[in-house]
Enzyme design. Structure first.
Site, mmCIF file in Angstrom:
data_model
loop_
_atom_site.group_PDB
_atom_site.id
_atom_site.type_symbol
_atom_site.label_atom_id
_atom_site.label_comp_id
_atom_site.label_asym_id
_atom_site.label_seq_id
_atom_site.Cartn_x
_atom_site.Cartn_y
_atom_site.Cartn_z
ATOM 1 N N ASP A 104 103.148 43.231 -13.899
ATOM 2 C CA ASP A 104 102.975 41.790 -14.127
ATOM 3 C C ASP A 104 104.228 41.192 -14.744
ATOM 4 O O ASP A 104 104.840 41.788 -15.646
ATOM 5 C CB ASP A 104 101.780 41.533 -15.043
ATOM 6 C CG ASP A 104 100.454 41.634 -14.298
ATOM 7 O OD1 ASP A 104 100.482 41.860 -13.070
ATOM 8 O OD2 ASP A 104 99.405 41.502 -14.943
ATOM 9 N N TYR A 304 100.340 33.112 -10.306
ATOM 10 C CA TYR A 304 100.190 34.007 -11.463
ATOM 11 C C TYR A 304 99.309 33.379 -12.546
ATOM 12 O O TYR A 304 99.575 32.271 -13.006
ATOM 13 C CB TYR A 304 101.570 34.344 -12.028
ATOM 14 C CG TYR A 304 101.535 35.368 -13.133
ATOM 15 C CD1 TYR A 304 101.275 36.697 -12.857
ATOM 16 C CD2 TYR A 304 101.747 34.994 -14.458
ATOM 17 C CE1 TYR A 304 101.241 37.643 -13.864
ATOM 18 C CE2 TYR A 304 101.718 35.930 -15.474
ATOM 19 C CZ TYR A 304 101.461 37.260 -15.177
ATOM 20 O OH TYR A 304 101.416 38.182 -16.188
#
Length: 688
Positions: A104, A304
């Site tokens: 991430d 995201y």
């Protein structure tokens, strides 16, 4: 030559492998001609525990505190050791010439991968993939523009500093409180001041004393007029004023006309989305984030999730028509906009200076398949899409009329002139403006009212307070709230949050600096300074160690009394100490209050999946002189476990199977894979 790609979760690794043509799947990685794609399972490593530094630190004593290792070290998590071992084999391969960090794109994602590479002593070139969506197009673009990993060294330093600070403050203060008061009392760098926010609001409500007041209004056919400044009057003053205003006709003395324009709101950041979902659907912050994570990872239809920005970068302008076209089959309002390739009207959304690591939450170019969405996921997606469509629509406009009437009454009317992005507003209803001299008939009414107490914090308002006070980050706030609930310091009461008696005591037992946001907010600002290269990590940790020492010493010196509200009158059969109630996911346990005793049992009989042969309801599992047996609490029918069909291994029904699969697919546990957790639960069910 091959490139080793490290993703954070198996689902993300599968998406990357598909784009990179790594089609050969094994248990621990995907392989192709140019790429090997593997994954973590959340974190594969963690900071060592006290006993890993010194065996004597395994025993919880006040004399050893505070615990201050000279150098913080990491170790593998036992339940994910097999995956770490597989990655260790991959980094040693002679055909692997470099690595790409594809975890991430944020502070914690950086920590996941860097700890793996550091622990395995990887000394080959490392690059960083930094993308804000999981679509094939975004992945290809990201791999075409990889950056050197050293560009993110400050981000890694901030992540290390955050982990070490939480270890130093949380572990030391928690140990000090637990040993001092002989109860499990969890304190932390962020969770304790968050609990303090809820308690402070509750104190304001408790101290509030409602006051009765009176107001006067004028009822007319054109609306309700208020007295200028709408003063709060006493009963006598209001009655006297009402008697003076007994005329039945009021003339318009002055007219003010004001044009009001409202722009469409910017895209959501994570905190605002969690706030709105809580207010509208009563979703917890954790539930919103889980649904959003699925939309991002599994369906690839949103950008995201863990973003703290509402703005978009300039380079996204060219992608907006494609994103609009992708949702045109899902939202009717988007279809005509997509057909004429409508431009973005709200141009202020494009602002590179206000975008941090990630831009605001918007749909991707991936066409949604709503039939696959769960109900919660659809609601979250609808919120994001509605905000996105608003960017293509004009401003909302209205005309506000303010009329000054006789005796200082004020009447207001509103006419919508352009619905704009508020497409649901009824703009056809017209208001006939009043002119000076127009006479209105009306009746003056006396209204008795009470001043309103402050409202208790809901999850939505707590998130807003946490953001305002600088507590946590968008990525961690949901987890912090859940930890407070699961540790028994806070409970959800309807739509509001409430501090438990245990939580109230905890706030009295620690230094006020840790219960108020100031110190923690300062630490969070310093972590951001480390990210920007404005502060050295060692300086930050030095401050944390000094603060930790002070906090622990305060607990040691404290003479405050503590009452354990969870202590029962039941006695432990092993050591004679009293048993304490402990809420768990499997129900309430009775745990021995003696720190050196490991006895525990269920408070209530365990409800199994085994069905009563008479009423077909679930039976409970009990233990008697002759072993375990099933009992129906409705019919009092009993049945030996060995005699039960399947030898006591009750078959899971459709709903329980679905829950197990959901746990397997969740893949969001930081210290243990979701698969391992689910299998552990399944094995426990079989044993029962």
């Amino acid at each position: 030559m091959k490139t080793l790609v490290i993703a954070e979760k198996p689902s993300v690794a599968a998406s990357l492998a598909k784009v990179l043509n790594a089609t050969q799947k094994t248990r621990h990685y995907y392989s192709g001609a140019q790429y090997i794609v593997t994954w973590a399972l959340g974190h594969l490593l963690t900071l060592k525990m006290p006993e890993d530094y010194k065996p004597a630190w395994q025993k919880w004593t006040l004399t050893d505190l505070p615990l201050m290792p000279k150098k913080m070290q990491i170790k593998p998590l036992p339940k994910t050791r097999a995956q770490l071992k597989a990655i260790a084999g991959l980094v040693k391969r002679s055909d692997v010439k470099q690595a790409v960090i594809a975890t991430d794109a944020g502070r914690e994602g950086e920590l996941v991968a860097r700890w793996i590479l550091d622990y395995l002593k990887f000394n080959k070139p490392v690059k960083r993939l930094w993308i804000s969506s999981q679509t094939d197009k975004a992945i290809r673009s990201g791999f075409a523009h990889l950056k050197p990993s050293h560009d993110y060294d400050q981000l890694y330093a901030a992540a290390q500093a955050r982990a070490e600070a939480d270890w130093l403050v949380g572990l030391n203060v928690t140990r000090a409180l637990t040993v001092k008061y002989q109860d499990s009392l969890s304190a932390g760098r962020v969770q304790t001041p968050t609990l303090g926010l809820v308690a402070t609001q509750a104190a304001k409500i408790q101290q509030f004393k409602p006051q009765t007041y009176y107001s006067l209004t004028l009822q007319t056919k054109s609306g309700v007029a208020q007295l200028a400044d709408n003063p709060h009057l006493s009963a006598a003053a209001a009655q006297k004023k009402q008697q003076q205003l007994q005329q039945s006709v009021y003339a318009v003395k002055a007219v003010k006309e004001k044009q009001k324009r409202q722009k469409a709101p910017l895209p959501y950041d994570l905190t605002e989305l969690q706030k709105v979902a809580n207010q509208r659907y009563q979703f917890s912050a954790k539930k919103t984030l889980a649904a959003l994570q699925n939309l991002y990872e599994r369906y690839k239809v949103v950008t995201y999730p863990r973003t703290d920005s509402k703005y978009l970068t300039q380079d996204l302008k060219a992608t907006m028509p494609e994103r609009l076209a992708a949702i045109s089959g899902y939202v009717p309002e988007a279809k005509p906009l997509a057909a004429k390739k409508a431009p973005v009207v709200q141009k202020r959304v494009f602002n590179d200076a206000k975008v941090t690591d990630h831009y605001g939450l918007i749909p991707t170019e991936q066409m949604p398949q709503p039939a696959l969405f769960a109900n919660d996921e659809r609601k979250i997606y609808d919120l994001i899409v509605a905000r996105f469509i608003g960017l293509f629509l004009p401003d909302y406009q209205e005309t506000q009329y303010t009329y000054q009437l006789d005796d200082d009454f004020v009447l207001k009317q509103t006419q919508v002139t352009q619905a704009g992005f508020k497409v649901g507003v009824n703009a056809t209803k017209t208001v006939k403006p009043l002119s000076i001299g127009t006479k209105l008939s009306g009746t003056v009414r006396l209204n008795k009212e009470l001043t309103q107490a402050p409202k208790p914090l809901s999850e939505a308002t707590l998130l807003v307070q946490m953001e305002k006070q600088g507590l946590g980050t968008p990525a961690t706030r949901a987890e912090i709230i859940e930890k407070l609930v699961t540790s028994g310091l806070m409970v959800r009461t309807g739509t509001h949050l409430e501090v438990t008696p245990k939580g109230k005591q905890l706030l009295k037992l620690v230094n006020p600096r840790l219960t108020t946001p100031g110190l923690t907010a300062k630490w969070e600002q310093q972590l951001q300074q480390i990210e920007r290269g404005e502060l050295v990590k060692a300086q930050f940790i030095h401050q944390i160690k000094l603060a930790t020492t002070d906090l622990v010493q305060e607990v040691k010196r404290s003479t405050a009394a503590y009452k354990d509200f969870n202590l029962t009158t039941k006695v432990c059969p092993k050591c004679g100490a009293k048993l304490r109630q402990k809420q768990t996911r499997q129900g309430v346990l009775l745990v021995c209050s003696n720190q050196n005793c490991n006895y525990y049992r269920r408070r209530d009989p365990k409800v199994t999946n085994h069905r009563c042969p008479q009423c077909h309801k679930k039976m409970v599992l009990l233990t008697g002189e002759h072993g375990r047996y099933f009992k129906c609490i409705h019919c009092n029918i009993t049945e030996k476990v060995g005699a039960a069909k399947g030898k006591g291994k009750a078959k899971m029904n459709r709903h329980e199977t679905r829950r197990l699969l959901k746990k397997v697919n969740q893949e969001d546990a930081p210290g243990e894979s979701a698969l391992a957790q689910a299998l552990k639960t399944a094995m426990a069910q079989k044993k029962s």
